[in-house]
Each structure stands twice: as structure tokens, then as C-alpha cells.
Motif scaffolding. Structure first.
Motif, PDB file in Angstrom:
ATOM      1  N   SER A   5       0.387  -1.009   0.137  1.00  0.00           N
ATOM      2  CA  SER A   5      -0.150   0.450  -0.505  1.00  0.00           C
ATOM      3  C   SER A   5       0.691   1.503  -0.162  1.00  0.00           C
ATOM      4  N   ILE A   6      -0.281   2.119  -0.278  1.00  0.00           N
ATOM      5  CA  ILE A   6       0.911   3.850   0.110  1.00  0.00           C
ATOM      6  C   ILE A   6       1.344   3.726   0.979  1.00  0.00           C
ATOM      7  N   ALA A  37      11.586   5.603  -3.379  1.00  0.00           N
ATOM      8  CA  ALA A  37      11.189   7.097  -3.577  1.00  0.00           C
ATOM      9  C   ALA A  37      10.087   7.089  -4.606  1.00  0.00           C
ATOM     10  N   LYS A  38      10.758   6.329  -6.362  1.00  0.00           N
ATOM     11  CA  LYS A  38      10.262   6.409  -7.329  1.00  0.00           C
ATOM     12  C   LYS A  38       8.934   5.788  -6.874  1.00  0.00           C
ATOM     13  N   PRO A  39       8.870   4.560  -6.734  1.00  0.00           N
ATOM     14  CA  PRO A  39       7.363   3.996  -6.813  1.00  0.00           C
ATOM     15  C   PRO A  39       6.202   4.566  -6.130  1.00  0.00           C
ATOM     16  N   TYR A  40       6.854   4.775  -4.543  1.00  0.00           N
ATOM     17  CA  TYR A  40       5.720   6.294  -3.847  1.00  0.00           C
ATOM     18  C   TYR A  40       5.481   7.229  -4.887  1.00  0.00           C
ATOM     19  N   ALA A  41       5.963   7.975  -5.582  1.00  0.00           N
ATOM     20  CA  ALA A  41       5.916   9.459  -6.325  1.00  0.00           C
ATOM     21  C   ALA A  41       5.399   8.874  -7.271  1.00  0.00           C
ATOM     22  N   LEU A  42       5.148   7.580  -7.938  1.00  0.00           N
ATOM     23  CA  LEU A  42       4.339   7.171  -9.507  1.00  0.00           C
ATOM     24  C   LEU A  42       2.712   6.609  -8.793  1.00  0.00           C
ATOM     25  N   MET A  43       3.189   6.176  -7.358  1.00  0.00           N
ATOM     26  CA  MET A  43       1.606   6.389  -7.043  1.00  0.00           C
ATOM     27  C   MET A  43       1.002   7.254  -6.731  1.00  0.00           C
ATOM     28  N   SER A  48      -2.490   6.002  -7.113  1.00  0.00           N
ATOM     29  CA  SER A  48      -2.956   4.410  -6.689  1.00  0.00           C
ATOM     30  C   SER A  48      -3.333   4.626  -5.574  1.00  0.00           C
ATOM     31  N   GLN A  49      -3.862   3.636  -4.833  1.00  0.00           N
ATOM     32  CA  GLN A  49      -3.470   2.976  -3.222  1.00  0.00           C
ATOM     33  C   GLN A  49      -2.225   2.116  -2.764  1.00  0.00           C
ATOM     34  N   ARG A  50      -2.100   1.319  -4.418  1.00  0.00           N
ATOM     35  CA  ARG A  50      -1.365   0.099  -3.495  1.00  0.00           C
ATOM     36  C   ARG A  50      -0.856  -0.568  -5.284  1.00  0.00           C
ATOM     37  N   VAL A  51       0.419  -1.089  -4.865  1.00  0.00           N
ATOM     38  CA  VAL A  51       0.781  -1.938  -6.065  1.00  0.00           C
ATOM     39  C   VAL A  51       1.338  -3.446  -5.942  1.00  0.00           C
ATOM     40  N   PRO A  52       1.795  -3.723  -7.362  1.00  0.00           N
ATOM     41  CA  PRO A  52       2.036  -5.365  -6.905  1.00  0.00           C
ATOM     42  C   PRO A  52       2.873  -4.964  -6.732  1.00  0.00           C
TER      43      PRO A  52
END
Length: 74
Positions: A5-6, A37-43, A48-52
Motif C-alpha cells: 500500500s501507499i 521514493a520512485k514507486p511512491y511518487a508514481l503511485m 494508486s492506493q497499492r502496487v503489486p
């Protein structure tokens, strides 16, 4: 864990920042916080609230898994 989750990403970044604060005039993040930080920023940008987990690179997976392990032991 299939998804992250974010909120978990934000908590992991804050955890790693507390373990190894930013340094130098540029305030470089520690490697663990930087890879998250990169996946967090993209979310944030994508809303997005979650990422696989499988879309994270190996370094990001290791950083989030270490955070989750350490947060459960606290």
C-alpha cells in the motif's frame, strides 16, 4: 504479500530515513529510501492506493520487506 500500500511505502521511507538521515548539501536519501521514493511518487501521480510487489525492482522489494520485518519485531 502480493501488494504494497501507499501507506506502507510512506512508512518504509520514513523508517529508512530515521535509520539513515539524508546527508550532504544535496540531502541525498539513503539507498533504501531512494529506491522506494520512485514507486511512491508514481503511485501519488497515478492516484494508486497499492502496487503489486512484482512490479518493484529487487532493491525496492528488499527495502520494503526489511521494513515490514523490522516493524513487526518492534
Amino acid at each position: 504479500m502480493l501488494f504494497v500500500s501507499i501507506q506502507d511505502l510512506e512508512a518504509a521511507i520514513n523508517y529508512w530515513r530515521s535509520q539513515s538521515p539524508a546527508v550532504g548539501e544535496e540531502l541525498h536519501l539513503c539507498p533504501e529510501a531512494a529506491v522506494l521514493a520512485k514507486p511512491y511518487a508514481l503511485m501519488i501521480v497515478q492516484g494508486s492506493q497499492r502496487v503489486p510487489m512484482d512490479v518493484l525492482d529487487e532493491a525496492a522489494k528488499a527495502a520494503i520487506q526489511a521494513f515490514l520485518k523490522n516493524s513487526k519485531n518492534s
